[in-house]
Scaffold this active site. Structure first.
Site, short mmCIF file in Angstrom:
data_model
loop_
_atom_site.label_atom_id
_atom_site.label_comp_id
_atom_site.label_asym_id
_atom_site.label_seq_id
_atom_site.Cartn_x
_atom_site.Cartn_y
_atom_site.Cartn_z
N LYS A 271 74.88 65.58 130.23
CA LYS A 271 75.25 66.03 128.90
C LYS A 271 74.68 67.44 128.64
CE LYS A 271 77.21 62.06 128.80
NZ LYS A 271 76.45 60.97 129.25
N TYR B 88 73.32 53.44 124.18
CA TYR B 88 74.51 53.68 124.99
C TYR B 88 74.99 52.35 125.62
CZ TYR B 88 77.34 55.10 128.92
OH TYR B 88 78.36 55.20 129.83
N ASP C 119 65.19 57.74 125.32
CA ASP C 119 66.33 58.45 125.87
C ASP C 119 66.58 59.67 124.98
OD1 ASP C 119 68.92 59.39 126.41
OD2 ASP C 119 69.62 57.42 127.07
N ARG D 242 66.91 61.54 150.16
CA ARG D 242 66.72 60.45 149.18
C ARG D 242 65.28 60.43 148.67
NH1 ARG D 242 65.62 55.41 150.54
NH2 ARG D 242 66.81 55.50 152.47
#
Ligand code: LCS
Length: 392
Positions: free
Chosen positions: A206, A109, A181, A56
């Site tokens: 993407k 988005y 973004d 993590r």
């Protein structure tokens, strides 16, 4: 020695494995890392010594992706996350506190909109959603407690282009950072940090990965800020850790991004021109079209025009539904940037978290259809669209 962009896409972040010489990085599928002794463990936790602790907090497969994307975006450092939303929320939770204010593009988005619109108010953070294309209005919306200006360019799904350099200037005249973004573009097309942005985020799901088989995110920025994103946002607040296997797949995808993305864009231009010439289409939104209202701005900051297209059919939602139900080669699915071409209806799918009023205010009409142009032969894609037009 510093190499050109395409060479960096292939080589940067990877080195033959020091133990076996494996050219492709092995997958470090481990949750934890053994310390040689107590002092070494303590030094790593204090940050006095480089080295891994627990996945993590970092993993060699993360490091490889982070080195590559930081260099390609022109940032000092990067952090990978388990999704685009993991990266975006980790960045925003790190940058913002109760009492702060955000200026965000009206069209972004759907889940990013929902984070700001539905969740932030619960924590005392206010967001003004607005049309960022009017820079004077953005200046007027800035407050002493505005900490973040947030945009996508082109925006999902309305294809609005944000003036990244202009917004960066406004952010820096105040007390704010500009977060961009860059999912729709990738650094192959647009490098927001060179234009003045402070932080770039991606849904790496993407084009960065490009093969539709991973959910991932990245954030790029200064060493200081990304250090905080890793140490606060990702470590303590979201815990949005990318799996080593997915980091491996993402690194593999990024190696061919400079070849894939221009091809996506070349096909998108052909398809946008085809759509523009159809009698069933009221409007085709693609920044490469000569009459696109923001073409000059797109030309200033984008190397290609991307491979996302939005179309408004004359027959509205009913025609749109028949249209997307009738394609065979285009897959009716959300997401974008895959090798396969995808088609979807934002109002009922990706942006359904917005109320009817919010959709209208964001410029998302009921008749808007979004296309993600893949890597098939564009003539086959056009033939399939012709057949779908015949069905409406
Ligand atoms: N930013 C943009 C511009 C996006 O398009 C998406 C996802 C995200 C962030 C979030 O990334 P994720 O957590 O999904 O990796 N966009 C989607 C879309 O348009 N269709 O399905 C997902």
């Amino acid at each position: 020695m510093s190499h050109r962009f395409d060479t960096q896409c292939v080589h940067c972040g990877t080195h033959p494995d020091p133990v076996t010489g494996a050219l492709s990085q092995p997958i470090y599928q481990t949750s934890t890392f053994a310390f040689r002794n107590a002092d070494e463990g303590a030094r790593r936790f204090k940050g006095e010594e480089e080295g891994y602790i627990y996945t993590r907090l970092g993993n060699p497969n993360h490091t490889a992706v982070e080195e590559k994307i930081a260099l390609l975006e022109g940032g000092e450092a990067a952090a990978v996350a388990a999704s685009g939303m993991g990266a975006i929320s980790s960045v925003l939770w790190t940058a913002l506190s109760s009492g702060d204010h955000v200026v965000a593009a009206r069209a972004i988005y759907g889940c990013t909109h929902a984070l700001m619109n539905h969740q932030f108010p619960r924590f005392g953070i206010e967001t003004t959603f607005m049309n960022l294309t009017d820079l004077n209005a953005v200046k007027a919306a800035m407050r002493p407690n505005t900490k973040v200006i947030y945009c996508e360019s082109p925006s999902n799904p309305t294809m609005e282009i944000a003036d990244i350099a202009g917004l960066a200037k406004i952010a820096h005249e105040g007390n704010a950072i500009l977060v961009v973004d860059n999912t729709y573009c990738t650094p192959v097309i647009q490098r927001p940090i060179e234009l003045g942005a402070d932080v770039v985020v991606h849904s790496a799901t993407k084009y960065l990965n490009g093969h539709g088989d991973v959910i991932a995110g990245v954030a790029v920025g200064s060493r200081e800020f990304i250090g905080r994103v890793k140490g606060e946002g990702l470590k303590d607040m979201t815990g949005a850790t990318l799996s080593p296997f997915d980091a491996y797949l993402l690194l593999r995808g990024m190696k061919t991004m400079h070849v894939r993305v221009p091809r996506h864009c070349e096909s998108a231009m052909k398809i946008a021109r085809f759509l523009q010439g159809r009698p069933e289409v009221a409007e085709t939104r693609y920044p490469g079209l000569d009459d696109y209202p923001q073409k000059a701005l797109a030309d200033k900051q984008m190397k290609y025009y991307g491979a996302m297209i939005a179309v408004e059919l004359k027959g509205g939602y009913e025609a749109g539904k028949k249209f997307i139900d009738s394609t065979r080669l285009w897959t009716l699915a959300v997401s974008l940037g895959d090798a396969e071409s995808l088609i979807q209806h934002p109002a009922s799918m990706t942006h359904s978290a917005l109320s009817d009023e919010e959709q209208a205010a964001s410029g998302i009409s009921k008749g808007l259809i979004r296309l993600s142009v893949g890597l098939e032969d564009p003539e086959d894609l056009i033939d399939d669209l012709k057949n779908a037009f015949a069905a409406i």
